[in-house]
Design an enzyme around this catalytic site. Sequence first.
Site, mmCIF file in Angstrom:
data_model
loop_
_atom_site.group_PDB
_atom_site.id
_atom_site.type_symbol
_atom_site.label_atom_id
_atom_site.label_comp_id
_atom_site.label_asym_id
_atom_site.label_seq_id
_atom_site.Cartn_x
_atom_site.Cartn_y
_atom_site.Cartn_z
ATOM 1 C CG ASP A 16 4.088 10.769 -1.634
ATOM 2 O OD1 ASP A 16 3.017 10.334 -2.094
ATOM 3 O OD2 ASP A 16 5.205 10.413 -2.037
ATOM 4 C CG ASP B 221 1.049 6.396 -2.793
ATOM 5 O OD1 ASP B 221 2.119 6.188 -3.372
ATOM 6 O OD2 ASP B 221 0.437 5.513 -2.138
ATOM 7 C CD GLU C 62 2.232 5.502 -7.744
ATOM 8 O OE1 GLU C 62 3.185 4.748 -7.868
ATOM 9 O OE2 GLU C 62 1.482 5.472 -6.739
ATOM 10 C CG HIS D 225 9.714 6.139 -4.059
ATOM 11 N ND1 HIS D 225 8.974 6.877 -4.960
ATOM 12 C CD2 HIS D 225 8.810 5.492 -3.294
ATOM 13 C CE1 HIS D 225 7.687 6.687 -4.746
ATOM 14 N NE2 HIS D 225 7.551 5.848 -3.731
ATOM 15 C CG ASP D 226 7.476 2.954 -5.929
ATOM 16 O OD1 ASP D 226 7.851 2.750 -4.758
ATOM 17 O OD2 ASP D 226 6.413 3.523 -6.220
HETATM 18 O O1 TEU Z 1 3.159 2.811 -5.449
HETATM 19 C C1 TEU Z 1 2.015 2.280 -6.062
HETATM 20 C C2 TEU Z 1 2.255 1.121 -6.917
HETATM 21 O O2 TEU Z 1 1.463 0.843 -7.792
HETATM 22 C C3 TEU Z 1 3.335 0.151 -6.548
HETATM 23 O O3 TEU Z 1 2.722 -1.091 -6.451
HETATM 24 C C4 TEU Z 1 4.449 0.030 -7.471
HETATM 25 O O4 TEU Z 1 4.016 -0.525 -8.678
HETATM 26 C C5 TEU Z 1 5.444 -0.883 -6.772
HETATM 27 O O5 TEU Z 1 5.973 -0.123 -5.702
HETATM 28 C C6 TEU Z 1 6.553 -1.379 -7.610
HETATM 29 O O6 TEU Z 1 7.254 -2.335 -6.846
HETATM 30 C C7 TEU Z 1 2.940 3.737 -4.427
HETATM 31 C C8 TEU Z 1 4.249 4.199 -3.824
HETATM 32 O O7 TEU Z 1 4.992 4.897 -4.793
HETATM 33 C C9 TEU Z 1 4.971 3.042 -3.221
HETATM 34 O O8 TEU Z 1 6.228 3.406 -2.712
HETATM 35 C C10 TEU Z 1 4.112 2.498 -2.123
HETATM 36 O O9 TEU Z 1 4.676 1.322 -1.613
HETATM 37 C C11 TEU Z 1 2.696 2.195 -2.605
HETATM 38 O O10 TEU Z 1 2.134 3.233 -3.397
HETATM 39 C C12 TEU Z 1 1.784 2.041 -1.427
HETATM 40 O O11 TEU Z 1 1.573 3.282 -0.823
#
Ligand code: TEU
Length: 564
Positions: free
Chosen positions: A102, A202, A259, A331-332
């Site tokens: 990542d 990311d 992303e 994971h989000d």
């Molecule tokens: O997520 C980016 C992102 O836009 C997040 O705000 C997402 O919409 C949110 O997690 C939803 O609740 C990335 C990663 O995938 C995330 O795990 C990280 O927390 C974030 O970047 C910061 O690095």
Amino acid sequence: MEIFMKTQWWHNKVAYQVYPKSFYDSNGDGIGDIPGIIEKLDYLADLGIGILWISPVYASPLADEGYDISDYYAIDPRFGTMDDMDRLIAEAKKRGISILMDLVVNHCSDEHEWFKAAMRDPNGKYGRYFYLEDADRGLPCNLRSYFGGTMWEPLPGTDKIYLHSFHKKQPDLNWENPGLRRDIYKMINWWLDRGLGGFRIDAIMNIKKALPFKDYPADRDDGLCFVGKMIDEAEGIGEFLGEMRDNCFAPHGSFTVGEVFNIRDDEKEEFIGEDGYFSSMFDFAAHIFGQSRNGWYDADDITPEDYKRVTFAAQENFGQHCFPANIIENHDQPRGASRYLPEDGRNPAGKKMLATVLMMLHGIPFIYQGQEIGMENVPFDSMDQVDDVSSFAEYQTALDAGCSEKEALAAVAKYSRDNARTPMQWTGGENAGFTDGSPWLRVNPNFTEINVAEERDDPDSVLNWYRKLIALRTDPTWGDTVVYGEMIPYLPGQKDLMAFFRKGEGRTLLVLANFQGERQPVVLPDGLCHVVLNTERELNIIDGEAQLGGYQAVILSVGDCPGL
Ligand code: TEU
Ligand code: CA
């Protein structure tokens, strides 16, 4: 037919995302680790996985579970050692699996050496690695961070404030500074030289800010405006992305998946067309559907009709020349089975149907750990069971907006990132076979029914269905059609049916998915040959109509089927 001009090594792969902290714990401390991933490589190879994305394992205080990196050149001891990482890359390679790490470079941790140096000397070299402003002039703008509250924070021991788009322990790196960019590229190349297949990248759209900072119309009572507004207005990110591609990814022939949020429809080619900034980018169309800038409490459910509409639109927009990364969860996000299936379809039949749709779309499928066994959302009944930083922020947001505690908890339960972060369910035994110790996050209580051991031996399981779908991508007869066939929706107006052709050279497949629990007749096109895959034992065809059972999905071959 318009076909993909240049084939790439990764086109026919299926990717799998591991969230290391929750995948498999090899040493009983309750935290998943790299040796644990190595132990499970045979499981992944057997499933047919060709690309493995592992969420961050770099040194980190884990304020945002590793998306806050304090040393890009070190592995966090909780996850293992650099030797373990090298071993993972080598062992994966032996099994034909490429590892993606990542790449988190919009921000680092406030415990990174660069940030500590900036605190010591805010006007020196490392001060310019961040966005610092004079504290006595007040906040430079009224933006609200993704995780709530203003994105400005005092820089301890100085008269400055710094910007963080996410948590205050995640200071944003200043990409306008060529010195910072050089350091980042050096780090990326250092990793690629160790044998990585590439990166998942990311929050990359955040690296370009609309400058100078300014206030935007407030979008909530707190007088602040969502940070995304500034990102939408920023121009010129292509210069950074092109530079990173030319300095790092292109010379290594890496696979990269961005992303990427919030780009215009007409920018897809620039991002992931031939010579694009990345190989692929996630299609988040269904995931952002119904989301509200007010917060999780204000989000709308997605129906099967919505899912079909936004997915077909996204597929059409990506077109034949771009290869989107298709997901139902990560994971989000909450679990795909809990989000995209109606309540009566949250069972093996529904999960297999959803898997069929996902795996047959144009693009490269990414499976998130546990999805292949049909893991579901967690029945949270108290905020004590939640760990994720954004869930606490969203809980507070809901309360501030006048929700009751019960309503706020319900919003969190539905959308919490912890839904996907509970330990992988390997067995029906203690802690789902994830750890001998006590797991860092509670195991989903449904592990006695939903687990790998149980499903491995059941030919009709969700797990074995995924195995068949994965194998279809490299099948000597059907592989090219699944990977390169043109996507053409079929009967898009028929309610609760999601159907489409994949029209390849000389071969065409038709996917039929019944997105509801009742029997559904579907008029078949001419020239049907045979059933390639079927979630049920039978397919009833009466007078040219397929009588699909509730949540049944089938893949049929259409037209001339030479040699069959
Ligand atoms: O997520 C980016 C992102 O836009 C997040 O705000 C997402 O919409 C949110 O997690 C939803 O609740 C990335 C990663 O995938 C995330 O795990 C990280 O927390 C974030 O970047 C910061 O690095
Ligand atoms: Ca461990």
